[in-house]
Design a protein around this motif. Sequence first.
Motif, PDB file in Angstrom:
ATOM      1  N   LEU A 156       0.807  -1.219   0.000  1.00 15.18           N
ATOM      2  CA  LEU A 156       0.000   0.000   0.000  1.00 15.18           C
ATOM      3  C   LEU A 156       0.843   1.274   0.000  1.00 15.18           C
ATOM      4  O   LEU A 156       0.403   2.310  -0.495  1.00 15.18           O
ATOM      5  CB  LEU A 156      -0.932   0.003   1.208  1.00 15.18           C
ATOM      6  CG  LEU A 156      -1.931  -1.155   1.256  1.00 15.18           C
ATOM      7  CD1 LEU A 156      -2.716  -1.123   2.561  1.00 15.18           C
ATOM      8  CD2 LEU A 156      -2.878  -1.107   0.066  1.00 15.18           C
ATOM      9  N   LYS A 157       2.027   1.200   0.608  1.00 10.64           N
ATOM     10  CA  LYS A 157       2.932   2.352   0.672  1.00 10.64           C
ATOM     11  C   LYS A 157       2.253   3.592   1.246  1.00 10.64           C
ATOM     12  O   LYS A 157       2.478   4.720   0.808  1.00 10.64           O
ATOM     13  CB  LYS A 157       3.524   2.635  -0.713  1.00 10.64           C
ATOM     14  CG  LYS A 157       4.425   1.510  -1.207  1.00 10.64           C
ATOM     15  CD  LYS A 157       4.976   1.768  -2.576  1.00 10.64           C
ATOM     16  CE  LYS A 157       6.035   0.729  -2.933  1.00 10.64           C
ATOM     17  NZ  LYS A 157       5.540  -0.657  -2.908  1.00 10.64           N
ATOM     18  N   GLU A 158       1.409   3.359   2.252  1.00  6.98           N
ATOM     19  CA  GLU A 158       0.767   4.421   3.016  1.00  6.98           C
ATOM     20  C   GLU A 158       0.575   3.928   4.441  1.00  6.98           C
ATOM     21  O   GLU A 158       0.621   2.727   4.713  1.00  6.98           O
ATOM     22  CB  GLU A 158      -0.590   4.790   2.414  1.00  6.98           C
ATOM     23  CG  GLU A 158      -0.524   5.481   1.075  1.00  6.98           C
ATOM     24  CD  GLU A 158      -1.859   6.099   0.697  1.00  6.98           C
ATOM     25  OE1 GLU A 158      -2.388   6.903   1.509  1.00  6.98           O
ATOM     26  OE2 GLU A 158      -2.380   5.787  -0.381  1.00  6.98           O
ATOM     27  N   ASN A 159       0.353   4.879   5.353  1.00  5.22           N
ATOM     28  CA  ASN A 159       0.038   4.492   6.720  1.00  5.22           C
ATOM     29  C   ASN A 159      -1.249   3.681   6.728  1.00  5.22           C
ATOM     30  O   ASN A 159      -2.263   4.109   6.164  1.00  5.22           O
ATOM     31  CB  ASN A 159      -0.166   5.735   7.590  1.00  5.22           C
ATOM     32  CG  ASN A 159       1.114   6.521   7.789  1.00  5.22           C
ATOM     33  OD1 ASN A 159       2.153   5.957   8.106  1.00  5.22           O
ATOM     34  ND2 ASN A 159       1.034   7.838   7.608  1.00  5.22           N
ATOM     35  N   VAL A 160      -1.226   2.518   7.378  1.00  2.00           N
ATOM     36  CA  VAL A 160      -2.419   1.676   7.406  1.00  2.00           C
ATOM     37  C   VAL A 160      -2.495   0.898   8.720  1.00  2.00           C
ATOM     38  O   VAL A 160      -1.489   0.387   9.216  1.00  2.00           O
ATOM     39  CB  VAL A 160      -2.452   0.704   6.205  1.00  2.00           C
ATOM     40  CG1 VAL A 160      -1.250  -0.246   6.206  1.00  2.00           C
ATOM     41  CG2 VAL A 160      -3.761  -0.081   6.172  1.00  2.00           C
ATOM     42  N   LEU A 161      -3.695   0.864   9.271  1.00  3.11           N
ATOM     43  CA  LEU A 161      -3.995   0.037  10.436  1.00  3.11           C
ATOM     44  C   LEU A 161      -5.071  -0.947  10.017  1.00  3.11           C
ATOM     45  O   LEU A 161      -6.062  -0.551   9.392  1.00  3.11           O
ATOM     46  CB  LEU A 161      -4.474   0.911  11.602  1.00  3.11           C
ATOM     47  CG  LEU A 161      -4.723   0.197  12.943  1.00  3.11           C
ATOM     48  CD1 LEU A 161      -4.427   1.148  14.096  1.00  3.11           C
ATOM     49  CD2 LEU A 161      -6.156  -0.311  13.067  1.00  3.11           C
ATOM     50  N   PHE A 162      -4.878  -2.227  10.350  1.00  3.13           N
ATOM     51  CA  PHE A 162      -5.820  -3.242   9.893  1.00  3.13           C
ATOM     52  C   PHE A 162      -5.910  -4.376  10.904  1.00  3.13           C
ATOM     53  O   PHE A 162      -5.156  -4.441  11.875  1.00  3.13           O
ATOM     54  CB  PHE A 162      -5.416  -3.784   8.517  1.00  3.13           C
ATOM     55  CG  PHE A 162      -4.056  -4.440   8.473  1.00  3.13           C
ATOM     56  CD1 PHE A 162      -3.934  -5.813   8.560  1.00  3.13           C
ATOM     57  CD2 PHE A 162      -2.907  -3.674   8.358  1.00  3.13           C
ATOM     58  CE1 PHE A 162      -2.693  -6.423   8.519  1.00  3.13           C
ATOM     59  CE2 PHE A 162      -1.647  -4.274   8.313  1.00  3.13           C
ATOM     60  CZ  PHE A 162      -1.544  -5.650   8.393  1.00  3.13           C
TER      61      PHE A 162
END
Length: 251
Positions: free
Chosen positions: A177-183
């Motif tokens: 994704l190359k972005e900040n991500v919380l999952f």
Amino acid sequence: MIQIDEGLNEYKEQYVISPKRLGVISDIHMKFHHKGAVITALEYLNDKSIDTLLLNGDVIDNYKISRHSKVKPKVREYADEIYAVREFISNLRKCFPTKKIIYKMGNHEDRFDLKISEKLPELEGLVSLAELLKLRENNIEVVESKQSIKAGHLNIIHGHEVYGGGEHVAYNFLNKLKENVLFSNFHRPQEVYGKLGFSRKSIGAWATGCLCQLQPDYMPFNKWEHGFAFVEFDGNDFEVENKKIINNKVR
């Protein structure tokens, strides 16, 4: 000029929220939930004075209507599962009477629409899981399956929106994704940080733990861990506390 119909566009716009203190719980899989872990997470978030609580998918298991083999087919009826989640939602609203609560649909919630589509297509559009669970009656906002959430510079998804997982799911999601991500979804607390291209912008990925039983019959030996997240925002900037729960204590 060649004539061609418009293509189907299924892209879902991000659901934008602006919390100051956000609690994130997921993968409760009711009624395969772990009571102690659920209570521990909610008590911690209440003590943190959150203003927004995100139920980030798989709150319900939808066991009886899944495609998988039912190892305990006589354990419960589907109605029992619905009633249990309804009661949980009602109690949650009582515990957080003035807070924003958001219910994000995950892959286990998807089982409902899939069953309707396959077995009772006549009911498509007439009945929804959100209605059955009485979410809007409890003033709970609903985010669709495969719809991402944007909170400042943090993107939040359940986890089934991205193909694949692997041993190091946080690293893999950051790389994809190359972005900040919380999952959620993978039941394993992980986090990883990196730099983005020539800009050298710092980014991170956080995978949260689950709040369900850790040794289900179909996979008693696994790497699952209990956990949840607390996220504090300063404008668009944020800080994630990716918490584990061990023996009903927050670590």
